[in-house]
Design an enzyme around this catalytic site. Structure first.
Site, mmCIF file in Angstrom:
data_model
loop_
_atom_site.group_PDB
_atom_site.id
_atom_site.type_symbol
_atom_site.label_atom_id
_atom_site.label_comp_id
_atom_site.label_asym_id
_atom_site.label_seq_id
_atom_site.Cartn_x
_atom_site.Cartn_y
_atom_site.Cartn_z
ATOM 1 N N HIS A 177 0.975 -1.248 0.151
ATOM 2 C CA HIS A 177 0.227 -0.184 -0.011
ATOM 3 C C HIS A 177 0.950 1.251 0.139
ATOM 4 O O HIS A 177 0.933 2.176 -0.729
ATOM 5 C CB HIS A 177 -0.929 -0.163 1.070
ATOM 6 C CG HIS A 177 -1.954 1.295 1.054
ATOM 7 N ND1 HIS A 177 -1.581 2.298 1.924
ATOM 8 C CD2 HIS A 177 -3.044 1.458 0.591
ATOM 9 C CE1 HIS A 177 -2.322 3.211 1.532
ATOM 10 N NE2 HIS A 177 -3.482 2.716 0.792
ATOM 11 N N GLU B 213 2.600 10.458 -2.026
ATOM 12 C CA GLU B 213 1.439 11.050 -2.481
ATOM 13 C C GLU B 213 0.969 12.280 -2.058
ATOM 14 O O GLU B 213 0.278 13.007 -2.591
ATOM 15 C CB GLU B 213 0.267 9.767 -2.335
ATOM 16 C CG GLU B 213 -0.991 10.390 -2.991
ATOM 17 C CD GLU B 213 -2.353 9.494 -2.556
ATOM 18 O OE1 GLU B 213 -3.321 9.396 -3.120
ATOM 19 O OE2 GLU B 213 -2.058 8.113 -2.069
#
Length: 410
Positions: free
Chosen positions: A183, A213
């Protein structure tokens, strides 16, 4: 053998070769390409179908990163801030996933084919999308995802991951390939990362991971502060990050088909590591915008291969790759228009193929016959403008061939 020709044929190879009045011959793989004049000489007795005025043939689009299990979200989740969005995902996760029935996911996959996508990299957190992906006409690289950072849950999480991966492997076929996803560095315990990467290397599976991110992620990984500080303290009783960005990346050596998604906060050193790993960066601009994250500066990638993805409907309003590319085209205002268009179409075809380890994404002899065709609204007078015209004026295809079969007109 099928024969087609169009006013324009884009190969999407390294040189971005465009053939005016281009023709292609194929079965499951591409057998020949050239001009229609060449084909009429070589295949004088064959019926070569013309696709019509202002027609275009190009490789099918590759959605390198998509989460299908959140396909039911429309207005439930909160946008505008990454951490607030993440809290809304945690709060409404069961509700959204429960609504993502097999019928809904099947429908989204069919839409993707109509929108020119021939291949997806499906990131699966729970395995609820497995049957849909196995039964889809799309080429699917199916990433079983590992997630979790609580030490007392590691063994349970690893066993669960192994079971899900085993189920995916049991469905392997020429159009369904198992893979592994981590993840992110902030959400996955180093032990789990190490163990699943061992499996990936032993089995030569493609690997994907979210990386850098958001600013919240960058601040937490580097300084154990920022917006994530209260999240980890209150929810997971963690006061410091379990890894640093460079240490995280260092674990991915010797993986042939490796991709990192987002990377909008990656610094020069981290980008250099990604380059040395031979990895691809997958760009999901709609998701980055909706979560108010930084826009990836593709000028700074220094020859790192680029792919494109939609992410999931948890952070997007569409899984249409042409829409994703178009939005990227309007976001990156610092690059020459036609050069940017060429880069984005290349990323959405051969870039995705490289990330996923597939023999597709380029129209050339020996590559899989994953081919799309459509018609522009008017004549394109200059081939240098063709990539831009395609991005501006295309949202759907008239034909979508996947390994030689037209899945729109069977």
């Amino acid at each position: 053998m099928k024969f087609l020709y169009a006013d324009w044929l884009l190969t999407c190879n390294n040189e971005f070769t465009i053939i005016q009045n281009g023709a292609i011959a194929f079965e499951e793989t591409i057998l020949d390409i050239g001009t229609i004049d060449d084909f009429r000489n070589k295949y004088a007795n064959e019926d070569i179908e013309y696709l019509g005025k202002n027609s275009v043939i190009m490789p099918g689009l590759i959605n390198t990163h998509v989460h299908l299990e959140f396909s039911a979200n429309k207005t439930t989740l909160q946008y505008g801030n990454f951490v607030k969005w993440l809290f809304s995902v945690i709060e409404h996760r069961e509700e959204v996933i429960e609504k993502a029935t097999k019928e809904l996911i099947d429908s989204e996959l069919k839409k993707m084919i109509a929108n020119g996508t021939t291949t997806i990299g499906a990131i699966s957190s729970y395995g609820f999308d497995l049957d849909s992906c196995v039964q889809s006409a799309l080429n699917v690289v199916y990433f079983t995802e590992i997630l979790g950072s609580k030490p007392d849950m590691i063994d349970t999480l690893f066993v669960d991951f192994q079971e899900k991966l085993k189920s995916a492997i049991s469905q392997s076929s020429k159009k369904f390939l198992p893979a592994i996803a981590i993840h992110s560095p902030y959400s996955t315990h180093p032990f789990l990362i190490r163990e699943v990467l061992k499996i990936a290397k032993e089995s030569n599976m493609p690997v994907s991971a979210h990386f850098q991110e958001s600013k919240a992620e960058n601040d937490w990984l580097n300084y154990s502060h920022g917006e994530f500080e209260s999240f980890f303290k209150n929810m997971l009783d963690q006061k410091t990050s379990l890894t640093k960005p460079n240490d995280f990346l260092d674990q991915f050596k010797n993986i042939d088909n490796l991709s990192f998604t987002h990377c909008v906060e990656a610094n020069k050193k981290e980008l250099q590591q990604i380059k040395e790993l031979g990895a691809t960066i997958t760009h999901c601009p709609n998701s980055n915008r909706l979560l108010n994250n930084t826009l990836l500066n593709i000028s700074y990638l220094n020859d790192i291969p680029l792919a494109m993805g939609t992410d999931g409907l948890s952070s997007n309003n569409t899984l249409n790759m042409f829409e994703e590319i178009k939005n990227a085209f309007f976001m990156h205002t610092n690059l020459d228009t036609n050069q940017l268009a060429t880069k984005l179409l290349t990323a959405a075809t051969q870039g995705g193929a490289k990330a996923l380890g597939l023999n597709t994404g380029i129209l050339s002899k020996g590559f899989d016959a994953d081919i799309i065709s459509f018609n522009l609204p008017d004549k394109c007078n200059n081939k240098d403008d063709l990539a831009t015209a395609i991005i501006l004026h295309t949202t759907q295809t008239k034909r979508t061939y996947i390994k030689g079969t037209d899945e729109l007109n069977k």
